[in-house]
Scaffold this motif. Sequence first.
Motif, PDB file in Angstrom:
ATOM      1  N   TYR A 424       0.831  -1.195   0.000  1.00 38.92           N
ATOM      2  CA  TYR A 424       0.000   0.000   0.000  1.00 38.92           C
ATOM      3  C   TYR A 424       0.873   1.255   0.000  1.00 38.92           C
ATOM      4  CZ  TYR A 424      -3.611   3.273   1.550  1.00 38.92           C
ATOM      5  OH  TYR A 424      -4.481   4.316   1.650  1.00 38.92           O
ATOM      6  N   ALA A 425       0.573   2.181  -0.887  1.00 37.81           N
ATOM      7  CA  ALA A 425       1.286   3.452  -0.937  1.00 37.81           C
ATOM      8  C   ALA A 425       0.596   4.405   0.032  1.00 37.81           C
ATOM      9  CB  ALA A 425       1.271   4.015  -2.350  1.00 37.81           C
ATOM     10  N   ARG A 540       5.648   2.805   1.738  1.00 38.56           N
ATOM     11  CA  ARG A 540       4.870   1.665   1.279  1.00 38.56           C
ATOM     12  C   ARG A 540       4.825   0.651   2.417  1.00 38.56           C
ATOM     13  NH1 ARG A 540       3.414   1.827  -3.883  1.00 38.56           N
ATOM     14  NH2 ARG A 540       4.454   3.329  -5.256  1.00 38.56           N
ATOM     15  N   ALA A 575      -2.123  -2.788  -2.471  1.00 37.97           N
ATOM     16  CA  ALA A 575      -2.302  -1.580  -3.276  1.00 37.97           C
ATOM     17  C   ALA A 575      -3.767  -1.230  -3.453  1.00 37.97           C
ATOM     18  CB  ALA A 575      -1.635  -1.761  -4.639  1.00 37.97           C
TER      19      ALA A 575
END
Length: 669
Positions: A424-425, A540, A575
């Motif tokens: 995940y950003a 991230r 993501a």
Amino acid sequence: MINNAKTYVALSAMKIEELSGIERPDIRSYKSVTLSGENLISGEISELTSIDRANWQVWAKLPAGTVTLTAVDENDATSTLNVNIPSEGIYRLNVNLDEGTTELFEATYFCVEGSAVGGWNTEGVEMTYIGAGKWNFNGRLEGYDRTSDSGRINFVMNRSWNYQYKRVAGSPDKLSYNEGSDIPLNPGTYDITVDLNEMTWKIANGLDGLDPYRITVMGSSVSNGQGADNNEGYAFMYDKLLAERHASGQSDNEFYISNIAINGNSTVSLLNRYDDLEREFGQYVIFAVSLGNEGIHGAADQQGVYDQFLANMQTLIAKAREDGKTPVVMNNYTRADFNADDYTYIIRMNDEIAAWDVPSVNMLGAIDDGAGHWAPGYDIATDIYHPNTDGHREFFYSMPPSLFDALASGKTLTMDRVVSDEPYALDGTISFKPEGTVHSFTLALTASMAADGILATATCADGRVVTISRKGSSWELAADGKTVATVAAGESLDNIMLTHNYASKTLALVVNGKKEAATGYELSPADVVIGEKDNKAVRRVGELMFYRSSMLTNDPFTSSKLNKSSLEIYAPMQAESRAVEIPNLAMSTNTVTLDATTSGIEDADIVSNDFTATGGDGQITITSAVPTPVQVATLDGSVVRSLTVDGTATVGNIAPGFYLVNRAKVMVR
């Protein structure tokens, strides 16, 4: 064949009787003795039970007047004897057929007594006579006297200690008169029947089903509270917490602890007295024994001891599930006399249990000194086997407060780690608050940062702050603004762990298995934040774990199986992650919050000819000529999706309404 050697064979036997001055006694044997009479009460037992050859007995409700006893001997000859009953009542009728005598004993009061009903007195809780020599109680036993090590009962007649009925030691249902052992039983709702003709007892469930709030602790001396003041150990403390959570509205469930632990027990002991658990009729059971009582220390075959514990514990779990119960396991813990070999087996067993399909608690990580012993100040100088009250409190803190709320909700136990190639950003922060007080803890996450900045912050109840930051090519651990550990970063996503043992005052940073530790810290985190509001460095994050115990001897990243011991938060973030509240897959009801509004929609890229966003039926289609970070947010600024678009991407499962996509206003039907 007989050889020439001399052989002696007994061909007959002699019976000798010597009588002097008396008649030859009648030593007949009897096949039956029965009771008859015109006014016998229907449903009562009429056949007496043999105590020995001449003495026979029956319990029955008898009418006033005369009843007749008829005996039949081995030759089918009969003899009779009349008995006068002074008044109708419940009697034990004894007859001696050699002497032709009878004895009546009237039962005027019969009760359950013991610590499970408020104390050891002869008044107890009265049972009702139901005929055929049986008494019954169906209802709730309460008033637990906690001066006893656990709940126990027996049965008393006529308010006198001279007439006690106890359990035949080792028997699941046999009674003995004025000897034997107490029956382990805690307060609760039961259907209890005593049959004095068969000399048996039976305790059945007095509820329609298992008690949904009853948590039975079945273990040994530590789970029994040994070492703590007044034996009020970790199980007692957890019981108080459960009551407080319900009273304050934190839990809808009226959970309570029912402790049937016995000092010295091993897994063998638990299997041998499994009937104690069967009489509990609770929905949940905590198994709480250790390799210490199993005999690991000094064993000639330590692997054999290890294998026995492992097999027996899995058998106990399977048996509990067959009975409809939900099991939880307390892991192995330290002891003052453990050596390096013992410690190795303890660590191995805890790794095994952590991967099982059962919730578990990491007790080793609560008060381990790093070598398998009680941490200084948490032991008892004269007792190598048990922690003191402070030690029990550390065990208690390692238990997730909402563990049983999560189980009651039907939450599925996550078995495997959820690992993604596309983490995940994070543009903003992820945060959570540990439930209640926590001392020893582990914050573990897979993460990377493209620039310097803070990755995670733990703010303690006393205001102290601990941070993990990226500094150049390293990860840095700081406490109270001072760097205490620095470990080199990897080339991509790193396995990062901040772990703290409150009792040994140890704080450590572990990155990709490399550890650097510092001592002198006693921390109690009250708030944890991943990310940093004022620093837009790209972070991230793949997995986020929070344990209520230290992992100085364990690493949750070494296996694809999820380490579940004392796990309060497990939030794998990919993501495609979205929503303000990220799902927590750990067996607790605690929540994780995603707050991406700190970076602000206004800071996102402006729509250009190279970027378009079009709404549709439950989806948004986005195109971009160059790789572009994208946020999809509601009009009030709540981010529901973050992604990078290079070409065309479709964001599905979007509820109808208006959204901002990098400042472009889009309607979804």
